[in-house]
Design an enzyme around this catalytic site. Structure first.
Site, mmCIF file in Angstrom:
data_model
loop_
_atom_site.group_PDB
_atom_site.id
_atom_site.type_symbol
_atom_site.label_atom_id
_atom_site.label_comp_id
_atom_site.label_asym_id
_atom_site.label_seq_id
_atom_site.Cartn_x
_atom_site.Cartn_y
_atom_site.Cartn_z
ATOM 1 N N SER A 150 1.046 -1.193 -0.178
ATOM 2 C CA SER A 150 -0.037 -0.176 0.072
ATOM 3 C C SER A 150 0.893 1.197 0.067
ATOM 4 C CB SER A 150 -0.822 -0.164 1.396
ATOM 5 O OG SER A 150 -1.649 1.173 1.398
ATOM 6 N N TYR A 163 -1.707 -1.049 10.566
ATOM 7 C CA TYR A 163 -1.801 -1.248 9.298
ATOM 8 C C TYR A 163 -0.717 -0.584 8.468
ATOM 9 C CZ TYR A 163 -3.851 -1.028 4.433
ATOM 10 O OH TYR A 163 -4.068 -1.411 3.099
HETATM 11 P P1 NDP Z 1 -11.645 -6.223 1.577
HETATM 12 O O1 NDP Z 1 -11.757 -6.036 3.065
HETATM 13 O O2 NDP Z 1 -12.591 -5.713 0.762
HETATM 14 O O3 NDP Z 1 -11.034 -7.710 1.361
HETATM 15 C C1 NDP Z 1 -10.204 -8.191 2.260
HETATM 16 C C2 NDP Z 1 -10.091 -9.686 1.845
HETATM 17 O O4 NDP Z 1 -9.173 -10.466 2.792
HETATM 18 C C3 NDP Z 1 -11.572 -10.565 1.989
HETATM 19 O O5 NDP Z 1 -11.517 -11.309 0.944
HETATM 20 C C4 NDP Z 1 -11.274 -11.589 3.261
HETATM 21 O O6 NDP Z 1 -11.971 -12.614 2.980
HETATM 22 C C5 NDP Z 1 -9.744 -11.667 3.270
HETATM 23 N N1 NDP Z 1 -9.212 -11.977 4.510
HETATM 24 C C6 NDP Z 1 -9.348 -11.280 5.648
HETATM 25 N N2 NDP Z 1 -8.635 -11.974 6.569
HETATM 26 C C7 NDP Z 1 -8.303 -13.130 6.092
HETATM 27 C C8 NDP Z 1 -7.552 -14.293 6.381
HETATM 28 N N3 NDP Z 1 -7.227 -14.491 7.726
HETATM 29 N N4 NDP Z 1 -7.508 -15.494 5.441
HETATM 30 C C9 NDP Z 1 -7.890 -15.299 4.476
HETATM 31 N N5 NDP Z 1 -8.458 -14.203 3.745
HETATM 32 C C10 NDP Z 1 -8.698 -13.314 4.541
HETATM 33 O O7 NDP Z 1 -9.962 -5.338 1.426
HETATM 34 P P2 NDP Z 1 -9.646 -4.525 0.096
HETATM 35 O O8 NDP Z 1 -10.042 -5.462 -1.167
HETATM 36 O O9 NDP Z 1 -9.921 -3.301 -0.097
HETATM 37 O O10 NDP Z 1 -7.911 -4.976 0.112
HETATM 38 C C11 NDP Z 1 -7.281 -6.189 -0.420
HETATM 39 C C12 NDP Z 1 -5.690 -5.702 -0.022
HETATM 40 O O11 NDP Z 1 -5.319 -4.468 -0.960
HETATM 41 C C13 NDP Z 1 -5.411 -5.486 1.371
HETATM 42 O O12 NDP Z 1 -4.138 -6.209 1.448
HETATM 43 C C14 NDP Z 1 -5.381 -4.095 1.469
HETATM 44 O O13 NDP Z 1 -4.470 -3.739 2.582
HETATM 45 C C15 NDP Z 1 -4.694 -3.549 0.263
HETATM 46 N N6 NDP Z 1 -4.876 -2.408 -0.256
HETATM 47 C C16 NDP Z 1 -6.377 -1.735 -0.471
HETATM 48 C C17 NDP Z 1 -6.613 -0.528 -0.856
HETATM 49 C C18 NDP Z 1 -7.739 0.142 -0.965
HETATM 50 O O14 NDP Z 1 -7.960 1.123 -1.153
HETATM 51 N N7 NDP Z 1 -8.979 -0.824 -1.053
HETATM 52 C C19 NDP Z 1 -5.200 0.510 -0.987
HETATM 53 C C20 NDP Z 1 -4.016 -0.170 -0.576
HETATM 54 C C21 NDP Z 1 -4.055 -1.495 -0.304
HETATM 55 P P3 NDP Z 1 -12.530 -13.446 4.198
HETATM 56 O O15 NDP Z 1 -13.157 -12.678 5.126
HETATM 57 O O16 NDP Z 1 -13.552 -14.351 3.339
HETATM 58 O O17 NDP Z 1 -11.519 -14.407 4.639
#
Ligand code: NDP
Length: 257
Positions: A150, A163
């Site tokens: 990020s 984070y």
């Molecule tokens: P979301 O919250 O929409 O999605 C997060 C995903 O991570 C879900 O599919 C969730 O699935 C999964 N997850 C969480 N914990 C676990 C776990 N213990 N094991 C397996 N899967 C897990 O987040 P975003 O799509 O916004 O973000 C995705 C990535 O991109 C992250 O790493 C975030 O830090 C990064 N990012 C996002 C930005 C943004 O603006 N959106 C900007 C910069 C970076 P489930 O609950 O089904 O396990």
């Protein structure tokens, strides 16, 4: 000229594929020809996405995986290998944020963020790299690992201490892995998105604080999930075969402002 971004015949595993950016990454990789393992804890959502990808002519498997749990990670790689073949591309995307002032962060808050965003990438990255390296040592191809970092790994905003720390450490992990794994045919790079609109953050960006933040982005707009496609396909494919240990930033100019 051959399409060097073509992923036909490759197997990709995307963690956190049940929603948001991970679901988008999975669809993009499938469109580029890869067979895609959709990994997360909420398997119902994964089955729905698998149906969507298959309806569009792609190949996908729904794989239960908790990135914080070593046994679960290993089982997910075994299941992927049995269904789709050895993983060529790992997208370490699963991530969470706890938004709280530093003085109010509990130990549990801290651990949950670091366990998911950092330890999760270590566990899945090590498992993928071991399998890719073993194949490479037998004369086969290695692989590509893409850690989703990020811009907050390279800058900070308030109330996201865990984070920001996890993403900065993930960039260092990316470089350490790249250094050690180059000789076994495994490339490791980070993709660092800026502010990307997803269902979970869209409300925030319509608050005064969110609007102020968007005004600070040189391009004066939020990114969309598909804006990450170029970076993702570059790092996943043969087109980046001489790139390892890099951070590809996609942020509308946020970090240079
Ligand atoms: P979301 O919250 O929409 O999605 C997060 C995903 O991570 C879900 O599919 C969730 O699935 C999964 N997850 C969480 N914990 C676990 C776990 N213990 N094991 C397996 N899967 C897990 O987040 P975003 O799509 O916004 O973000 C995705 C990535 O991109 C992250 O790493 C975030 O830090 C990064 N990012 C996002 C930005 C943004 O603006 N959106 C900007 C910069 C970076 P489930 O609950 O089904 O396990």
């Amino acid at each position: 000229m051959a399409n060097r971004f073509d992923l036909s015949g490759k197997t990709a595993l995307v963690t956190g594929a049940s929603q948001g950016l991970g679901a988008g990454f999975a669809k993009t990789l499938a469109e580029a020809g890869a067979k895609v393992a959709l990994a997360a804890r909420q398997t119902g959502k994964l089955e729905a996405l698998k149906g969507e990808i298959e309806a569009a002519g792609g190949t996908a498997a729904a794989i239960a995986m908790d990135v914080t749990d070593l046994d679960s990670v290993r089982a997910a790689f075994d299941a992927t290998e049995a269904e789709l073949g050895t993983v060529d591309i790992l997208v370490n995307n699963a991530g969470i944020a706890v938004t709280k002032p530093f003085l109010e962060m509990s130990v549990e808050d801290w651990d949950s963020v670091l366990d998911t965003n950092l330890k999760g990438c270590f566990l899945a990255g090590q498992e993928a790299a071991r399998r890719m390296a073993a194949r490479h040592s037998e004369g086969g191809e290695g692989g590509s690992i893409i850690n989703i970092a990020s811009v907050l790994g390279q800058s900070v905003i308030g109330h996201l201490s865990g984070y920001c720390t996890s993403k900065a450490a993930l960039i260092q992990l990316t470089k350490s892995m790249a250094l050690e794994l180059a000789r076994v045919g495994v490339r490791v790079n980070a993709l660092a998105p800026g502010y990307i609109e997803t269902p979970i953050n869209t409300d925030f960006f319509h608050t005064p604080a969110g609007e102020k933040l968007v005004k600070g982005i040189p391009q004066r707009q939020l990114g969309q999930s598909e804006d990450l496609d170029g970076g993702l396909l570059l790092l996943a494919s043969e087109a980046s075969k001489y790139m390892t240990g890099t951070v590809v930033t996609v942020d509308g100019g946020f970090l240079v402002a």
